[in-house]
Design a protein around this motif. Structure first.
Motif, PDB file in Angstrom:
ATOM      1  N   VAL A  38       0.839  -1.206   0.000  1.00  9.02           N
ATOM      2  CA  VAL A  38       0.000   0.000   0.000  1.00  9.02           C
ATOM      3  C   VAL A  38       0.870   1.250   0.000  1.00  9.02           C
ATOM      4  O   VAL A  38       0.583   2.233  -0.704  1.00  9.02           O
ATOM      5  N   ARG A  39       1.961   1.224   0.748  1.00  7.75           N
ATOM      6  CA  ARG A  39       2.877   2.364   0.755  1.00  7.75           C
ATOM      7  C   ARG A  39       3.566   2.501  -0.599  1.00  7.75           C
ATOM      8  O   ARG A  39       3.729   3.628  -1.105  1.00  7.75           O
ATOM      9  N   ARG A  40       3.962   1.386  -1.204  1.00  7.44           N
ATOM     10  CA  ARG A  40       4.567   1.436  -2.541  1.00  7.44           C
ATOM     11  C   ARG A  40       3.591   2.022  -3.555  1.00  7.44           C
ATOM     12  O   ARG A  40       3.985   2.731  -4.468  1.00  7.44           O
ATOM     13  N   GLY A  41       2.310   1.718  -3.389  1.00 11.83           N
ATOM     14  CA  GLY A  41       1.296   2.227  -4.298  1.00 11.83           C
ATOM     15  C   GLY A  41       0.833   3.629  -4.000  1.00 11.83           C
ATOM     16  O   GLY A  41      -0.011   4.173  -4.725  1.00 11.83           O
ATOM     17  N   ALA A  42       1.384   4.242  -2.936  1.00  9.78           N
ATOM     18  CA  ALA A  42       1.056   5.627  -2.556  1.00  9.78           C
ATOM     19  C   ALA A  42      -0.452   5.837  -2.472  1.00  9.78           C
ATOM     20  O   ALA A  42      -1.010   6.784  -3.029  1.00  9.78           O
ATOM     21  N   ILE A  43      -1.117   4.947  -1.728  1.00  5.87           N
ATOM     22  CA  ILE A  43      -2.581   4.964  -1.662  1.00  5.87           C
ATOM     23  C   ILE A  43      -3.056   6.046  -0.696  1.00  5.87           C
ATOM     24  O   ILE A  43      -2.522   6.208   0.405  1.00  5.87           O
ATOM     25  N   ASP A  73      -8.309   7.492  -3.755  1.00  7.57           N
ATOM     26  CA  ASP A  73      -8.044   6.373  -4.654  1.00  7.57           C
ATOM     27  C   ASP A  73      -9.145   5.326  -4.652  1.00  7.57           C
ATOM     28  O   ASP A  73      -9.715   4.984  -3.611  1.00  7.57           O
ATOM     29  N   ARG A  74      -9.396   4.806  -5.842  1.00  7.13           N
ATOM     30  CA  ARG A  74     -10.270   3.657  -6.048  1.00  7.13           C
ATOM     31  C   ARG A  74      -9.353   2.470  -6.312  1.00  7.13           C
ATOM     32  O   ARG A  74      -8.591   2.475  -7.282  1.00  7.13           O
ATOM     33  N   PHE A  99      -4.987  -2.326   4.819  1.00  6.22           N
ATOM     34  CA  PHE A  99      -4.206  -1.088   4.917  1.00  6.22           C
ATOM     35  C   PHE A  99      -4.600  -0.076   3.844  1.00  6.22           C
ATOM     36  O   PHE A  99      -4.451   1.136   4.069  1.00  6.22           O
ATOM     37  N   ALA A 100      -5.143  -0.535   2.716  1.00 10.50           N
ATOM     38  CA  ALA A 100      -5.707   0.412   1.753  1.00 10.50           C
ATOM     39  C   ALA A 100      -6.943   1.085   2.341  1.00 10.50           C
ATOM     40  O   ALA A 100      -7.146   2.299   2.176  1.00 10.50           O
ATOM     41  N   ALA A 109      -8.896   4.632   1.172  1.00 12.28           N
ATOM     42  CA  ALA A 109      -9.293   4.328  -0.198  1.00 12.28           C
ATOM     43  C   ALA A 109     -10.623   3.599  -0.248  1.00 12.28           C
ATOM     44  O   ALA A 109     -11.052   2.959   0.717  1.00 12.28           O
ATOM     45  N   ASP A 110     -11.260   3.685  -1.405  1.00  7.01           N
ATOM     46  CA  ASP A 110     -12.443   2.882  -1.727  1.00  7.01           C
ATOM     47  C   ASP A 110     -11.925   1.578  -2.332  1.00  7.01           C
ATOM     48  O   ASP A 110     -11.278   1.592  -3.385  1.00  7.01           O
ATOM     49  N   VAL A 111     -12.207   0.447  -1.663  1.00  7.43           N
ATOM     50  CA  VAL A 111     -11.533  -0.810  -1.996  1.00  7.43           C
ATOM     51  C   VAL A 111     -12.525  -1.866  -2.474  1.00  7.43           C
ATOM     52  O   VAL A 111     -13.553  -2.101  -1.835  1.00  7.43           O
TER      53      VAL A 111
END
Length: 337
Positions: free
Chosen positions: A151-156, A160-161, A177-178, A183-185
């Motif tokens: 999630v940190r690598r993806g800079a969420i 974010d969707r 963690f998203a 975020a909307d997951v």
């Protein structure tokens, strides 16, 4: 002491081996909990790309200190979380704060023997204070940290969707963690029961059943735009390759799972989207701290995640059965008391 080794694909063996001897730079610990990971099932099935047999598995570990050297921050009786990524500390990745992808990394239970045994000796830097967490919680930190790292690598963030493909433990950690990042997951999986439970555990996630109608549902949810970030946690080549088309223009694709095959994708589609393709490997101490804080705050319902239990004498029979039949299985835990 008792140790359980995977001698070759499909063969686990309970062995009696000598207890380890601590050198001056190490801490000797007694293993108290071992979480069984998808990696362990892959090792048993002969599907892990970075491994030589025989191997003592086990890298999701909670332990109790037996003996430490003079000046150590730990004392006998302390409960600790094991960071299983033994890094060299000197390569380019290590010196730039990324020991999780050290060029000479030795992951417990993969590159070197792990913790499916009674005792082990480890560098002190690979032990993390439990901060009052239960032994069960300590043994879940590593697999949850993989999700937190992704999630940190993806800079969420809250705008974010997100789509998480794969509702196993790693995908579940990503979804948790998203969601905590705001975020909307949505979660995509082919097992309806596992999908329903993962969405409930992660809290407020949208289920998408994999199959013929999945892409139509994705188009409906995103109005045809795709997801700002897609995470693959399946370990399945076809799933990884299908995920490229589910990323929105300007979005990110984070590959958390590992496959032995070559991944192929359409370069025109990749460039048209100006997509960022991101690998996510293991976790860092920052991610361990993130998970510990979430566990202490009660954001992770462990009572729903730990679904199966065994002990060191029974795991050689139980793990092969769970590898074949995963109904109702989220996380299995080996208990050593």
């Amino acid at each position: 002491m008792t140790s359980v080794a995977c001698m070759q694909p499909g063969q686990l063996e309970i062995r009696q081996v000598a207890r380890p001897v601590r050198d001056g730079a190490e801490v000797k610990v007694r293993i108290r909990r071992v979480g069984i990971c998808g990696t362990d099932y892959h090792i048993f099935e002969g599907r892990h790309p970075f491994l030589a047999y025989p191997r003592v598995m086990g890298h999701e570990l909670a332990a109790e200190v037996i003996e430490a050297g003079p000046g150590s921050a730990f004392a006998a009786g302390d409960h600790v979380i094991v960071n299983p990524y033994i890094a060299c500390g000197a390569c380019r990745a290590c010196t730039r704060g990324k020991p999780n992808c050290c060029t000479a990394i030795a992951v417990l239970g993969v590159h070197r023997d792990g913790g499916m045994c009674e005792e082990i000796c480890l560098p002190e830097r690979n032990l993390v204070p439990s901060e009052g967490l239960s032994l069960d919680a300590c043994a879940t930190v590593e697999f949850l940290a993989i999700g937190a790292h992704a999630v940190r690598r993806g800079a969420i963030g809250p705008a974010d969707r997100v789509l998480v493909t794969g509702a196993g433990p790693i995908g579940l950690g990503v979804a948790i963690f998203a969601r905590l990042a705001g975020a909307d997951v949505s979660i995509l999986d082919l097992d309806q029961g596992r999908l329903t439970e993962a969405c409930a555990i992660a809290g407020g996630c949208r289920p998408i059943l994999a199959g013929a109608g999945a892409d139509a549902e994705i188009n409906r949810i995103t109005a045809g735009d795709g997801f700002d970030a897609v995470f693959d946690a399946t370990g399945n080549l076809r799933s990884i390759e299908a995920g490229f088309a589910r990323v929105a223009h300007g979005g990110r694709y984070v590959l958390v799972s590992v496959v032995t095959e070559t991944v192929s994708f359409s370069d025109p589609e990749f460039h048209k989207r100006e997509m960022s393709l991101i690998g996510s490997r293991n976790a860092t101490s920052e991610d361990f701290r993130t998970v510990i804080a979430a566990l202490k705050a009660g954001h992770v319902p462990l009572e729903r995640i730990i679904t199966h239990r065994t002990d060191l004498d029974s795991v050689a029979a139980d793990l092969p059965r769970w590898a074949r039949h995963k109904d109702g299985l989220i996380k299995a835990m080996v208990t050593l008391d």
